[in-house]
Scaffold this motif. Sequence first.
Motif, PDB file in Angstrom:
ATOM      1  N   MET A 131      39.871  37.111  33.716  1.00  0.00           N
ATOM      2  CA  MET A 131      39.781  37.737  35.012  1.00  0.00           C
ATOM      3  C   MET A 131      39.343  36.723  36.079  1.00  0.00           C
ATOM      4  O   MET A 131      39.893  36.703  37.163  1.00  0.00           O
ATOM      5  N   LYS A 132      38.359  35.893  35.727  1.00  0.00           N
ATOM      6  CA  LYS A 132      37.872  34.883  36.659  1.00  0.00           C
ATOM      7  C   LYS A 132      38.973  33.885  36.989  1.00  0.00           C
ATOM      8  O   LYS A 132      39.099  33.441  38.123  1.00  0.00           O
ATOM      9  N   LYS A 133      39.779  33.533  35.966  1.00  0.00           N
ATOM     10  CA  LYS A 133      40.867  32.575  36.190  1.00  0.00           C
ATOM     11  C   LYS A 133      41.886  33.138  37.174  1.00  0.00           C
ATOM     12  O   LYS A 133      42.383  32.431  38.048  1.00  0.00           O
ATOM     13  N   LYS A 134      42.186  34.425  37.046  1.00  0.00           N
ATOM     14  CA  LYS A 134      43.149  35.052  37.945  1.00  0.00           C
ATOM     15  C   LYS A 134      42.636  35.039  39.377  1.00  0.00           C
ATOM     16  O   LYS A 134      43.383  34.758  40.327  1.00  0.00           O
ATOM     17  N   ILE A 135      41.361  35.325  39.545  1.00  0.00           N
ATOM     18  CA  ILE A 135      40.770  35.336  40.884  1.00  0.00           C
ATOM     19  C   ILE A 135      40.806  33.929  41.478  1.00  0.00           C
ATOM     20  O   ILE A 135      41.165  33.747  42.647  1.00  0.00           O
ATOM     21  N   LEU A 136      40.465  32.929  40.681  1.00  0.00           N
ATOM     22  CA  LEU A 136      40.494  31.545  41.163  1.00  0.00           C
ATOM     23  C   LEU A 136      41.911  31.114  41.531  1.00  0.00           C
ATOM     24  O   LEU A 136      42.126  30.441  42.543  1.00  0.00           O
TER      25      LEU A 136
END
Length: 151
Positions: free
Chosen positions: A1-6
Amino acid sequence: MKKKILVLMGLMCFIVAQAQQGNDDTNEGRKGHHNKMANLTPDQAAELSTKKLTLALDLSEAQQQQVKVLELERAKKNQEMRKMKESKKELTEKERFQYKSDRMDAQIALKAKMKDILTPDQYKKWENLSQKRRGKPHRAKKGQHPQKKQG
């Protein structure tokens, strides 16, 4: 999820950077446009201006001929003014006033002649085009907007 946001944030930054770069290119293009128009002969400038107005206002043949005469006259005056400004780097206050006064007189005369040539609808469109070209907004200045009705 964090990767998608970044990844999304990085993509948004890239898009914003590209959009700003595009605006800079557009502004440079405008400056270049004025320089290119300055290099045209008065006949060429009048021809192009007449064609633009014909497309924008749907001018008749008779109107085109009348407008072309006005545009040629204006292009010749503009060329004279450009030469005068180039030959003399700095104008005195009196010369600057005279220059501005002459330009305004020419605008007033052009407006009156265009009013005689164009239909009321065409004239209204022409005035809007003129205001856009000079960079004037169509609405009142800030602080002069009509009050919104509170419901």
